[in-house]
Design a protein around this motif. Structure first.
Motif, mmCIF file in Angstrom:
data_model
loop_
_atom_site.group_PDB
_atom_site.id
_atom_site.type_symbol
_atom_site.label_atom_id
_atom_site.label_comp_id
_atom_site.label_asym_id
_atom_site.label_seq_id
_atom_site.Cartn_x
_atom_site.Cartn_y
_atom_site.Cartn_z
ATOM 1 N N ILE A 72 0.836 -1.200 0.000
ATOM 2 C CA ILE A 72 0.000 0.000 0.000
ATOM 3 C C ILE A 72 0.874 1.253 0.000
ATOM 4 C CG2 ILE A 72 -1.780 1.278 1.258
ATOM 5 C CD1 ILE A 72 -2.535 -1.483 2.545
ATOM 6 N N LEU A 86 -7.592 0.831 8.404
ATOM 7 C CA LEU A 86 -7.254 -0.546 8.022
ATOM 8 C C LEU A 86 -7.434 -1.510 9.182
ATOM 9 C CD1 LEU A 86 -4.083 0.046 5.809
ATOM 10 C CD2 LEU A 86 -6.323 -0.782 5.034
ATOM 11 N N LEU A 89 -10.691 -3.480 9.569
ATOM 12 C CA LEU A 89 -11.070 -4.565 8.663
ATOM 13 C C LEU A 89 -10.662 -5.898 9.266
ATOM 14 C CD1 LEU A 89 -9.891 -2.994 5.282
ATOM 15 C CD2 LEU A 89 -12.235 -3.134 6.151
ATOM 16 N N LEU A 92 -7.922 -8.166 7.626
ATOM 17 C CA LEU A 92 -6.503 -7.822 7.662
ATOM 18 C C LEU A 92 -5.877 -8.526 8.863
ATOM 19 C CD1 LEU A 92 -6.986 -5.744 5.434
ATOM 20 C CD2 LEU A 92 -5.435 -4.271 6.674
ATOM 21 N N ILE A 108 -3.798 -10.263 4.089
ATOM 22 C CA ILE A 108 -5.248 -10.389 4.034
ATOM 23 C C ILE A 108 -5.617 -11.858 4.086
ATOM 24 C CG2 ILE A 108 -7.305 -9.986 2.616
ATOM 25 C CD1 ILE A 108 -5.728 -7.633 1.336
ATOM 26 N N GLU A 122 -12.779 -2.185 -0.431
ATOM 27 C CA GLU A 122 -12.835 -1.364 0.781
ATOM 28 C C GLU A 122 -11.497 -0.674 1.047
ATOM 29 O OE1 GLU A 122 -14.287 -3.541 4.159
ATOM 30 O OE2 GLU A 122 -16.172 -4.047 3.160
ATOM 31 N N VAL A 123 -10.406 -1.409 0.896
ATOM 32 C CA VAL A 123 -9.082 -0.827 1.133
ATOM 33 C C VAL A 123 -8.828 0.301 0.145
ATOM 34 C CG1 VAL A 123 -6.588 -1.272 1.003
ATOM 35 C CG2 VAL A 123 -8.087 -2.877 2.217
ATOM 36 N N ARG A 124 -9.142 0.073 -1.099
ATOM 37 C CA ARG A 124 -8.851 1.062 -2.141
ATOM 38 C C ARG A 124 -9.694 2.329 -2.027
ATOM 39 N NH1 ARG A 124 -8.277 -3.752 -6.439
ATOM 40 N NH2 ARG A 124 -6.087 -4.216 -6.039
ATOM 41 N N ILE A 126 -10.287 3.797 0.907
ATOM 42 C CA ILE A 126 -9.864 4.532 2.107
ATOM 43 C C ILE A 126 -9.141 5.804 1.683
ATOM 44 C CG2 ILE A 126 -8.311 4.488 4.099
ATOM 45 C CD1 ILE A 126 -8.983 1.501 4.389
ATOM 46 N N ILE A 129 -5.129 6.473 0.633
ATOM 47 C CA ILE A 129 -4.425 5.405 -0.072
ATOM 48 C C ILE A 129 -4.315 5.803 -1.537
ATOM 49 C CG2 ILE A 129 -4.548 3.006 -0.873
ATOM 50 C CD1 ILE A 129 -5.601 2.239 1.843
ATOM 51 N N SER A 132 -2.094 0.536 -4.617
ATOM 52 C CA SER A 132 -1.873 -0.740 -3.947
ATOM 53 C C SER A 132 -1.584 -1.815 -4.981
ATOM 54 C CB SER A 132 -3.087 -1.139 -3.105
ATOM 55 O OG SER A 132 -4.196 -1.423 -3.927
ATOM 56 N N THR A 134 -1.571 -6.208 -4.980
ATOM 57 C CA THR A 134 -1.907 -7.371 -4.174
ATOM 58 C C THR A 134 -1.492 -8.651 -4.878
ATOM 59 O OG1 THR A 134 -3.820 -6.165 -3.318
ATOM 60 C CG2 THR A 134 -3.792 -8.539 -2.975
#
Length: 142
Positions: A72, A86, A89, A92, A108, A122-124, A126, A129, A132, A134
């Motif tokens: 991230i 984060l 969640l 995580l 994750i 959801e992460v993207r 925030i 940010i 990212s 993955t």
């Protein structure tokens, strides 16, 4: 922010070995009274230094769990705010600050591809940010 002393570090290490250990066992291991263990543990929980208790299982115990590493990149000085969001969640499993091109590394764990996809979305979303990347973990080489 909590400042750890040697006793705090020893208590946390003992809890990492056995998060279900009773206060009396922890007191014996550390060579201190049960009251001291309880007050230290209460302080660690209240300060947020200890977030909770969990079990440790083998990484390959549940073949249905989707595991991934997310790198991230955070904009500006928003790292603290991003970390706070984060941590909310449950998928995580762990979160680390790092140096280099990426600011944070997250592990994750999701129960299905649809849950995994939801976590990524959801992460993207925030705020703070920027980017990212993955990678799904396919198998462990030990």
């Amino acid at each position: 922010m909590h400042i750890f002393d040697d006793l705090d570090r020893q208590l946390i290490a003992a809890l990492r070995e056995d998060g279900r250990a009773p206060i009396s066992k922890l007191a014996t291991i550390l060579g201190i009274s049960r009251a001291t263990v309880q007050s230290r543990l209460d302080r660690l929980l209240e300060s947020g230094a200890v977030l909770g208790f969990t079990i440790r299982s083998r990484h390959d115990y549940d073949d249905n769990t989707i595991r991934a590493i997310m790198l991230i990149e955070v904009t500006g000085r928003s790292t603290t705010a991003v970390i706070k969001q984060l941590r909310g969640l449950p998928e995580l499993h762990s979160l680390h600050t790092t140096n280099g091109a990426w600011d944070l590394v997250a592990e994750i764990r999701a129960s299905s591809l649809s849950d995994f996809d939801r976590v990524l979305r959801e992460v993207r979303t925030i705020n703070g940010i920027l980017n990212s990347e993955t990678s799904i973990l396919l198998s462990s080489v030990e």
